[in-house]
Design a protein around this motif. Structure first.
Motif, PDB file in Angstrom:
ATOM      1  N   ASP A  93       1.018  -1.182  -0.046  1.00  0.00           N
ATOM      2  CA  ASP A  93       0.448   0.130   0.383  1.00  0.00           C
ATOM      3  C   ASP A  93       1.052   1.720  -0.158  1.00  0.00           C
ATOM      4  OD1 ASP A  93       0.848  -0.130   2.052  1.00  0.00           O
ATOM      5  OD2 ASP A  93      -0.674   0.186   3.220  1.00  0.00           O
ATOM      6  N   GLY A  94       2.113   1.305  -0.341  1.00  0.00           N
ATOM      7  CA  GLY A  94       2.917   2.908  -0.085  1.00  0.00           C
ATOM      8  C   GLY A  94       3.649   2.969   0.950  1.00  0.00           C
ATOM      9  N   GLY A  95       3.011   2.444   2.253  1.00  0.00           N
ATOM     10  CA  GLY A  95       3.990   3.088   3.286  1.00  0.00           C
ATOM     11  C   GLY A  95       4.959   2.433   3.305  1.00  0.00           C
ATOM     12  N   VAL A  96       5.646   2.786   4.777  1.00  0.00           N
ATOM     13  CA  VAL A  96       7.106   2.471   4.578  1.00  0.00           C
ATOM     14  C   VAL A  96       7.337   1.416   5.986  1.00  0.00           C
ATOM     15  CG1 VAL A  96       9.332   3.024   5.632  1.00  0.00           C
ATOM     16  CG2 VAL A  96       8.329   4.769   3.947  1.00  0.00           C
ATOM     17  N   VAL A  97       5.387   2.061   7.119  1.00  0.00           N
ATOM     18  CA  VAL A  97       6.158   1.415   8.371  1.00  0.00           C
ATOM     19  C   VAL A  97       5.146   0.223   8.266  1.00  0.00           C
ATOM     20  CG1 VAL A  97       5.349   1.369  10.548  1.00  0.00           C
ATOM     21  CG2 VAL A  97       6.350   3.465   9.889  1.00  0.00           C
ATOM     22  N   SER A  98       4.054   0.089   7.178  1.00  0.00           N
ATOM     23  CA  SER A  98       3.396  -1.455   7.532  1.00  0.00           C
ATOM     24  C   SER A  98       4.316  -2.165   6.462  1.00  0.00           C
ATOM     25  CB  SER A  98       2.424  -0.510   5.866  1.00  0.00           C
ATOM     26  OG  SER A  98       2.332  -0.156   5.083  1.00  0.00           O
ATOM     27  N   PHE A  99       4.429  -1.569   5.812  1.00  0.00           N
ATOM     28  CA  PHE A  99       6.263  -2.508   4.364  1.00  0.00           C
ATOM     29  C   PHE A  99       6.857  -3.058   5.326  1.00  0.00           C
ATOM     30  CE2 PHE A  99       9.300  -3.767   2.156  1.00  0.00           C
ATOM     31  CZ  PHE A  99       8.728  -4.671   1.499  1.00  0.00           C
ATOM     32  N   VAL A 100       7.492  -2.728   6.416  1.00  0.00           N
ATOM     33  CA  VAL A 100       8.338  -3.602   7.334  1.00  0.00           C
ATOM     34  C   VAL A 100       7.327  -4.319   8.097  1.00  0.00           C
ATOM     35  CG1 VAL A 100       9.273  -3.044   8.986  1.00  0.00           C
ATOM     36  CG2 VAL A 100      10.169  -1.132   7.325  1.00  0.00           C
ATOM     37  N   ILE A 101       6.119  -3.961   8.634  1.00  0.00           N
ATOM     38  CA  ILE A 101       5.623  -4.724   9.797  1.00  0.00           C
ATOM     39  C   ILE A 101       4.966  -6.098   9.332  1.00  0.00           C
ATOM     40  CG2 ILE A 101       3.030  -4.258  11.072  1.00  0.00           C
ATOM     41  CD1 ILE A 101       3.379  -2.053  11.400  1.00  0.00           C
ATOM     42  N   LYS A 102       4.621  -6.030   7.550  1.00  0.00           N
ATOM     43  CA  LYS A 102       4.342  -7.102   6.971  1.00  0.00           C
ATOM     44  C   LYS A 102       6.045  -8.040   6.483  1.00  0.00           C
ATOM     45  CE  LYS A 102       0.234  -4.512   5.529  1.00  0.00           C
ATOM     46  NZ  LYS A 102       0.383  -3.621   4.188  1.00  0.00           N
ATOM     47  N   TYR A 103       6.359  -7.255   6.295  1.00  0.00           N
ATOM     48  CA  TYR A 103       7.370  -8.346   5.750  1.00  0.00           C
ATOM     49  C   TYR A 103       8.036  -8.840   7.077  1.00  0.00           C
ATOM     50  CZ  TYR A 103      12.693  -8.644   4.144  1.00  0.00           C
ATOM     51  OH  TYR A 103      14.099  -9.320   3.756  1.00  0.00           O
ATOM     52  N   LEU A 104       7.649  -8.453   8.233  1.00  0.00           N
ATOM     53  CA  LEU A 104       8.787  -9.047   9.261  1.00  0.00           C
ATOM     54  C   LEU A 104       7.506 -10.308  10.015  1.00  0.00           C
ATOM     55  CD1 LEU A 104      10.034  -6.323  11.709  1.00  0.00           C
ATOM     56  CD2 LEU A 104      11.266  -7.644  10.447  1.00  0.00           C
ATOM     57  N   MET A 105       6.195 -10.016   9.578  1.00  0.00           N
ATOM     58  CA  MET A 105       5.480 -10.859   9.349  1.00  0.00           C
ATOM     59  C   MET A 105       6.064 -12.478   9.180  1.00  0.00           C
ATOM     60  SD  MET A 105       1.434  -9.265  10.418  1.00  0.00           S
ATOM     61  CE  MET A 105       0.549 -10.288  10.546  1.00  0.00           C
ATOM     62  N   ILE A 106       5.801 -11.612   7.550  1.00  0.00           N
ATOM     63  CA  ILE A 106       6.186 -12.837   6.393  1.00  0.00           C
ATOM     64  C   ILE A 106       6.580 -13.488   6.954  1.00  0.00           C
ATOM     65  CG2 ILE A 106       6.359 -13.905   4.233  1.00  0.00           C
ATOM     66  CD1 ILE A 106       4.771 -11.846   3.492  1.00  0.00           C
ATOM     67  N   LEU A 107       8.091 -12.840   7.294  1.00  0.00           N
ATOM     68  CA  LEU A 107       9.282 -13.750   7.581  1.00  0.00           C
ATOM     69  C   LEU A 107       9.558 -14.675   8.787  1.00  0.00           C
ATOM     70  CD1 LEU A 107      11.776 -13.700   6.903  1.00  0.00           C
ATOM     71  CD2 LEU A 107      12.876 -11.852   8.455  1.00  0.00           C
ATOM     72  N   PHE A 108       8.748 -14.143  10.168  1.00  0.00           N
ATOM     73  CA  PHE A 108       7.990 -14.863  11.520  1.00  0.00           C
ATOM     74  C   PHE A 108       7.824 -16.110  11.405  1.00  0.00           C
ATOM     75  CE2 PHE A 108       8.592 -10.698  14.314  1.00  0.00           C
ATOM     76  CZ  PHE A 108      10.455 -10.723  14.314  1.00  0.00           C
ATOM     77  N   PHE A 109       6.622 -16.169   9.685  1.00  0.00           N
ATOM     78  CA  PHE A 109       6.317 -17.220   9.799  1.00  0.00           C
ATOM     79  C   PHE A 109       6.350 -18.226   8.795  1.00  0.00           C
ATOM     80  CE2 PHE A 109       2.800 -19.291   6.910  1.00  0.00           C
ATOM     81  CZ  PHE A 109       1.399 -19.794   8.871  1.00  0.00           C
ATOM     82  N   ILE A 110       7.455 -17.763   8.162  1.00  0.00           N
ATOM     83  CA  ILE A 110       8.656 -18.620   7.583  1.00  0.00           C
ATOM     84  C   ILE A 110       9.340 -19.470   8.630  1.00  0.00           C
ATOM     85  CG2 ILE A 110      10.382 -18.963   6.108  1.00  0.00           C
ATOM     86  CD1 ILE A 110       9.438 -16.534   4.774  1.00  0.00           C
ATOM     87  N   ILE A 111       9.678 -18.683   9.674  1.00  0.00           N
ATOM     88  CA  ILE A 111      10.856 -19.318  10.948  1.00  0.00           C
ATOM     89  C   ILE A 111      10.247 -20.112  11.423  1.00  0.00           C
ATOM     90  CG2 ILE A 111      12.715 -18.749  12.383  1.00  0.00           C
ATOM     91  CD1 ILE A 111      12.627 -15.793  10.843  1.00  0.00           C
ATOM     92  N   ILE A 112       9.297 -19.729  11.990  1.00  0.00           N
ATOM     93  CA  ILE A 112       8.411 -20.185  13.021  1.00  0.00           C
ATOM     94  C   ILE A 112       7.854 -21.626  11.666  1.00  0.00           C
ATOM     95  CG2 ILE A 112       6.387 -21.244  14.322  1.00  0.00           C
ATOM     96  CD1 ILE A 112       7.199 -17.824  14.718  1.00  0.00           C
ATOM     97  N   PHE A 113       7.577 -21.807  11.267  1.00  0.00           N
ATOM     98  CA  PHE A 113       7.003 -23.332   9.841  1.00  0.00           C
ATOM     99  C   PHE A 113       8.124 -23.947   9.894  1.00  0.00           C
ATOM    100  CE2 PHE A 113       5.659 -24.791   5.978  1.00  0.00           C
ATOM    101  CZ  PHE A 113       3.991 -25.045   6.085  1.00  0.00           C
ATOM    102  N   LYS A 114       9.591 -23.015   9.514  1.00  0.00           N
ATOM    103  CA  LYS A 114      10.775 -24.017   9.497  1.00  0.00           C
ATOM    104  C   LYS A 114      10.968 -25.185  10.476  1.00  0.00           C
ATOM    105  CE  LYS A 114      15.374 -23.184   9.514  1.00  0.00           C
ATOM    106  NZ  LYS A 114      15.895 -22.145  10.106  1.00  0.00           N
ATOM    107  N   ASN A 115      10.537 -24.140  12.130  1.00  0.00           N
ATOM    108  CA  ASN A 115      10.956 -24.717  13.448  1.00  0.00           C
ATOM    109  C   ASN A 115      10.399 -26.212  13.719  1.00  0.00           C
ATOM    110  OD1 ASN A 115      13.453 -23.827  14.116  1.00  0.00           O
ATOM    111  ND2 ASN A 115      12.962 -21.804  13.723  1.00  0.00           N
ATOM    112  N   ILE A 116       8.630 -25.600  12.915  1.00  0.00           N
ATOM    113  CA  ILE A 116       7.779 -27.097  13.027  1.00  0.00           C
ATOM    114  C   ILE A 116       7.767 -27.887  12.130  1.00  0.00           C
ATOM    115  CG2 ILE A 116       6.921 -25.801  15.323  1.00  0.00           C
ATOM    116  CD1 ILE A 116       4.724 -24.878  13.116  1.00  0.00           C
TER     117      ILE A 116
END
Lengths: 139, 296
Positions: B242-265
């Motif tokens: 959506d063009g915003g920097v903060v929302s981009f970073v938050i969504k990026y980190l959320m997907i990254l955390f999901f990947i890492i947790i998915f990797k560990n379980i």
């Protein structure tokens, strides 16, 4: 101390090289790598291939079947590469000193940088051995 | 002037230097969160940097049968992933691009796998050949659904420019389906845990990476890290931009955390399970998402 040398000491990747041991030392090595002692804090990782290794953890007594293979594996490892003898058997052959099937000590075959005696050594002793190895490399 | 600008983009800002720093941070996050999930302390912040510099210093061992491809493949795969990264980040940060850059991006991401296959196979090691055969099977499994799923945002926006696709994203049933498919495919492409059969350390001793050492291994590891830092950015860009920097970073980190947790379980899948999963579940889903786009 340059960045390159510091980074070598901060990320020692260990390769597990058993010379037909009785398995006790191997279990203690794995114990040192598991979450309780957590050697990844210091960048120490277990790797599966000799080509990625910085430290070879040798356990057991060299015998006529495998002492040539120890030499061969040491030559395959990319240098700088250090050998750590874990357990009394690898340090000085222990009770197998006069055994008919054991030709010589580990340090007669490859240069050994650190010795961790004990039968088996505790994980604390293994960590202490690695710390001593790093201290000796710093100077 | 144009050449200097392109060189600046490729080497410094969204290209090499930026993606190098970002990939080190992402790799640190990956290892730290993994450590915390296993109740341990985890490595320090600069650990991936130390690993990389250590591998630069190490000797490069060469197998007897290796040819030029063995040396070239890590460099080419790293160069292509940096190029892909500079295309994507230019579109996200500077909002610039050229027509067809999404096609170029998807094909640039194919090069690291192909290069790894060629370089690994040229070493002539038997165990590496097992890893190579598994990597080829992985490529055959995920590549088709990945391209099919990328069609959905393209058809939705009617454009082949990354930035126009990003600005015209809409959330609907087909795009949610294609997001799911694309997530699984890119996850398999990055070769982390449930899909790491080609380099299974415990069964085939590093597999496809087995013969690489020194700087070659360092570049392959760096390629994987850069890819892992790219993969959440691509997904956020295509579906939730959506063009915003903060929302981009938050969504990026959320997907990254999901990947890492998915990797560990998850435990590692056998290669036959990977192929069955992709051919009989993921590929029909990706086709369904394209069909639904035309029906709805």
């Amino acid at each position: 101390m340059g960045l390159i040398k510091k980074s070598l000491l901060k990320s020692l990747w260990v390769f597990h090289l058993p010379l037909s041991p009785c398995n006790n030392c191997d279990i203690e090595i794995l114990d040192a790598l598991t979450p309780r002692y957590d050697l990844e804090r210091f960048g120490i990782q277990l790797v599966g291939s000799i080509r990625h290794a910085d430290v070879l953890l040798v356990t057991g007594v060299p015998n006529y079947k495998n002492y040539t293979k120890l030499k061969y594996l040491y030559e395959q490892a990319p240098k700088p590469c250090f050998v750590v003898a874990i357990g009394t058997c690898a340090c000085g052959r222990g009770v197998f000193k006069d055994s008919f099937n054991s030709p010589c000590d580990v340090d007669k075959i490859v240069p050994v940088s650190a010795y961790v005696p004990g039968c088996p050594p505790k994980p604390e002793a293994i960590i202490d051995g690695i710390v001593k190895l790093i201290k000796s490399l710093k100077t | 002037m144009n050449v200097i600008n392109s060189l600046f983009i490729y080497l410094l800002f969204p290209g090499f230097l930026f993606s190098f720093i970002l990939s080190i941070f992402v790799s640190f996050l990956d290892r730290k969160i993994t450590a915390r999930l296993q109740y341990r302390q985890g490595p320090p912040l600069l650990q991936p940097l130390y690993d990389f510099f250590k591998l630069l210093l190490k000797e490069v061992t060469v197998p007897k049968n290796a040819n030029l491809l063995f040396f070239l493949s890590p460099f080419l795969s790293f160069a292509s992933v940096v190029l892909a990264s500079s295309i994507l980040w230019t579109a996200i940060i500077f909002k610039k691009g050229f027509i067809g850059d999404i096609t170029v991006f998807v094909y640039l991401l194919l090069i690291p796998s192909v290069m790894l296959i060629l370089g690994g196979a040229s070493s002539g090691n038997v165990i590496v050949s097992l890893g190579v055969s598994r990597e080829i099977k992985m490529l055959l499994s995920y590549e088709l659904p990945l391209i099919t799923a990328t069609l959905v945002p393209i058809l939705n926006s009617g454009s082949l420019k990354l930035i126009e696709i990003m600005q015209k994203n809409t959330l609907s049933l087909p795009s949610i389906l294609s997001f799911f498919v694309l997530f699984i495919c890119l996850y398999a492409k990055s070769g982390i845990v449930p899909f790491d059969a080609p380099e299974a350390e415990t069964e085939i001793a590093g597999g496809i990476l087995m013969e690489f050492s020194g700087i070659l291994l360092g570049l392959i590891k760096l390629t994987k890290q850069v890819f892992m830092s790219l993969f959440p950015a691509f997904l956020v860009g295509l579906y939730f931009f959506d063009g915003g920097v903060v929302s981009f970073v938050i969504k990026y980190l959320m997907i990254l955390f999901f990947i890492i947790i998915f990797k560990n379980i998850n435990p590692r899948l056998k290669i036959i399970q990977v192929m069955k999963f992709f051919w009989f579940i993921i590929f029909p889903l990706s086709l369904l998402s394209v069909i639904l786009l035309f029906i709805l």
